[in-house]
Design a protein around this motif. Sequence first.
Motif, PDB file in Angstrom:
ATOM      1  N   LEU A 199       0.815  -1.209   0.000  1.00 23.61           N
ATOM      2  CA  LEU A 199       0.000   0.000   0.000  1.00 23.61           C
ATOM      3  C   LEU A 199       0.851   1.262   0.000  1.00 23.61           C
ATOM      4  CD1 LEU A 199      -2.758  -1.092   2.552  1.00 23.61           C
ATOM      5  CD2 LEU A 199      -2.959  -0.943   0.053  1.00 23.61           C
ATOM      6  N   GLU A 200       2.161   1.126   0.137  1.00 25.14           N
ATOM      7  CA  GLU A 200       3.064   2.270   0.175  1.00 25.14           C
ATOM      8  C   GLU A 200       3.890   2.407  -1.100  1.00 25.14           C
ATOM      9  OE1 GLU A 200       2.892   4.443   2.535  1.00 25.14           O
ATOM     10  OE2 GLU A 200       1.460   3.245   3.691  1.00 25.14           O
ATOM     11  N   ASP A 201       4.032   1.338  -1.848  1.00 26.71           N
ATOM     12  CA  ASP A 201       4.869   1.339  -3.044  1.00 26.71           C
ATOM     13  C   ASP A 201       3.982   1.313  -4.289  1.00 26.71           C
ATOM     14  OD1 ASP A 201       6.614   0.874  -5.134  1.00 26.71           O
ATOM     15  OD2 ASP A 201       7.744  -0.702  -4.113  1.00 26.71           O
ATOM     16  N   PRO A 202       4.009   2.369  -5.109  1.00 36.95           N
ATOM     17  CA  PRO A 202       3.159   2.388  -6.315  1.00 36.95           C
ATOM     18  C   PRO A 202       3.387   1.200  -7.237  1.00 36.95           C
ATOM     19  CG  PRO A 202       4.060   4.571  -5.887  1.00 36.95           C
ATOM     20  CD  PRO A 202       4.750   3.635  -4.932  1.00 36.95           C
ATOM     21  N   GLU A 203       4.579   0.658  -7.242  1.00 38.37           N
ATOM     22  CA  GLU A 203       4.859  -0.490  -8.105  1.00 38.37           C
ATOM     23  C   GLU A 203       4.278  -1.787  -7.541  1.00 38.37           C
ATOM     24  OE1 GLU A 203       8.962  -0.826  -9.035  1.00 38.37           O
ATOM     25  OE2 GLU A 203       9.081   1.135 -10.014  1.00 38.37           O
ATOM     26  N   LYS A 204       3.770  -1.722  -6.308  1.00 39.23           N
ATOM     27  CA  LYS A 204       3.188  -2.911  -5.695  1.00 39.23           C
ATOM     28  C   LYS A 204       1.682  -2.787  -5.440  1.00 39.23           C
ATOM     29  CE  LYS A 204       7.438  -4.453  -3.375  1.00 39.23           C
ATOM     30  NZ  LYS A 204       8.058  -4.818  -2.070  1.00 39.23           N
ATOM     31  N   TYR A 205       1.099  -1.628  -5.824  1.00 40.34           N
ATOM     32  CA  TYR A 205      -0.339  -1.474  -5.626  1.00 40.34           C
ATOM     33  C   TYR A 205      -1.113  -2.638  -6.239  1.00 40.34           C
ATOM     34  CZ  TYR A 205       0.275   3.482  -4.278  1.00 40.34           C
ATOM     35  OH  TYR A 205       0.619   4.656  -3.662  1.00 40.34           O
ATOM     36  N   TRP A 206      -0.679  -3.037  -7.426  1.00 41.35           N
ATOM     37  CA  TRP A 206      -1.413  -4.054  -8.169  1.00 41.35           C
ATOM     38  C   TRP A 206      -1.435  -5.402  -7.451  1.00 41.35           C
ATOM     39  CZ3 TRP A 206       0.845  -8.603  -9.911  1.00 41.35           C
ATOM     40  CH2 TRP A 206       2.236  -8.666  -9.818  1.00 41.35           C
ATOM     41  N   LYS A 207      -0.458  -5.594  -6.551  1.00 39.26           N
ATOM     42  CA  LYS A 207      -0.383  -6.867  -5.843  1.00 39.26           C
ATOM     43  C   LYS A 207      -1.322  -6.933  -4.640  1.00 39.26           C
ATOM     44  CE  LYS A 207       3.573  -8.964  -5.525  1.00 39.26           C
ATOM     45  NZ  LYS A 207       4.965  -9.333  -5.166  1.00 39.26           N
ATOM     46  N   PHE A 208      -1.816  -5.768  -4.224  1.00 38.24           N
ATOM     47  CA  PHE A 208      -2.669  -5.765  -3.028  1.00 38.24           C
ATOM     48  C   PHE A 208      -4.079  -6.179  -3.394  1.00 38.24           C
ATOM     49  CE2 PHE A 208      -5.505  -4.040   0.166  1.00 38.24           C
ATOM     50  CZ  PHE A 208      -4.888  -4.457   1.333  1.00 38.24           C
ATOM     51  N   ASN A 209      -4.621  -7.060  -2.583  1.00 40.95           N
ATOM     52  CA  ASN A 209      -5.996  -7.530  -2.756  1.00 40.95           C
ATOM     53  C   ASN A 209      -6.679  -7.440  -1.396  1.00 40.95           C
ATOM     54  OD1 ASN A 209      -8.379  -9.029  -3.035  1.00 40.95           O
ATOM     55  ND2 ASN A 209      -7.450 -10.463  -4.481  1.00 40.95           N
ATOM     56  N   ALA A 210      -7.772  -6.694  -1.344  1.00 44.87           N
ATOM     57  CA  ALA A 210      -8.469  -6.529  -0.064  1.00 44.87           C
ATOM     58  C   ALA A 210      -8.897  -7.866   0.512  1.00 44.87           C
ATOM     59  CB  ALA A 210      -9.676  -5.607  -0.245  1.00 44.87           C
ATOM     60  N   GLY A 211      -9.105  -8.843  -0.355  1.00 46.19           N
ATOM     61  CA  GLY A 211      -9.480 -10.167   0.122  1.00 46.19           C
ATOM     62  C   GLY A 211      -8.391 -10.820   0.967  1.00 46.19           C
ATOM     63  N   ASP A 212      -7.135 -10.363   0.783  1.00 46.39           N
ATOM     64  CA  ASP A 212      -6.043 -10.915   1.590  1.00 46.39           C
ATOM     65  C   ASP A 212      -6.258 -10.620   3.075  1.00 46.39           C
ATOM     66  OD1 ASP A 212      -4.937 -11.734  -0.775  1.00 46.39           O
ATOM     67  OD2 ASP A 212      -3.386 -10.182  -0.839  1.00 46.39           O
ATOM     68  N   LEU A 213      -6.896  -9.486   3.378  1.00 48.33           N
ATOM     69  CA  LEU A 213      -7.154  -9.141   4.771  1.00 48.33           C
ATOM     70  C   LEU A 213      -8.192 -10.093   5.377  1.00 48.33           C
ATOM     71  CD1 LEU A 213      -7.225  -5.245   4.511  1.00 48.33           C
ATOM     72  CD2 LEU A 213      -5.313  -6.736   5.124  1.00 48.33           C
TER      73      LEU A 213
END
Length: 270
Positions: free
Chosen positions: A183-197
């Motif tokens: 959530l802090e790295d623009p190059e990693k935004y795509w990897k975040f999935n709210a379902g992971d929480l």
Amino acid sequence: MRLQPLPPGASVALDDDDARLTRPEDSSKEELREELEKLTDRMDALQRALYAEGARALLVVLQGRDASGKDGTLRKVFGPLDPLGVTATSFKAPTELELRHDFLWRVHLASPPRGTIGVFNRSHYEDVLVVRVRKLAPEPVWRPRYDQINRFERILIDNGTVILKFLLHISREEQRQRLAERLEDPEKYWKFNAGDLQERELWDDYTGAYREMLTRTSTAEAPWYVVPADDKPARDVLVARTVTESLEAMNPRYPGPPAELERLRRAVAE
């Protein structure tokens, strides 16, 4: 540093301490990077011989929680190899067609052909993990799958495939940090999935599912290796060393010379 195969029927706690590795004092990040480079160079040479031989295959299963490092391990350990002889398959939620078949149908289709290394990023084990925890199927459906998986892997082995299975085990705090980084790295935004929480809230349920998976499906022929995955450079070296040693044990050989070698040489020279 070496991984040990999990004996059949063994039980593993999978607590946070199991996810952490105490490195030897002389193992800096740079030294681990150099070690990984040596191992991948050796893997590449062995993989090219395996491809030329064309008689056997190696299947590597990477399993683990969200943010455990499956993508990173695939990239760091197998990325340097000749892509001609390596396949990578990422198993997502099954399609409508896949759901109309048995759960192993799509896995068999993706199994590596002879002469190649196949890497599964997640795998058929999702069908005794997320299916169990999320109650996507009743217990009478998913519980027999342990034995079905063992029989399926036995078929692959009997037909020339060597199987290595790695559980990338991270601690709860390490997972939290990695999800926060996305959530802090623009190059990693795509990897975040709210379902992971949501999956994270089921941590203990998944721990129980992973523990039974290891106990029921680590076999002498297709063992599980539990990888302490909080330390990324050490994780990569541990996996690469195990794969390299397995390839060396397979001892792939280049084919011998073609028939009538001298006549062919003369023909080419004309």
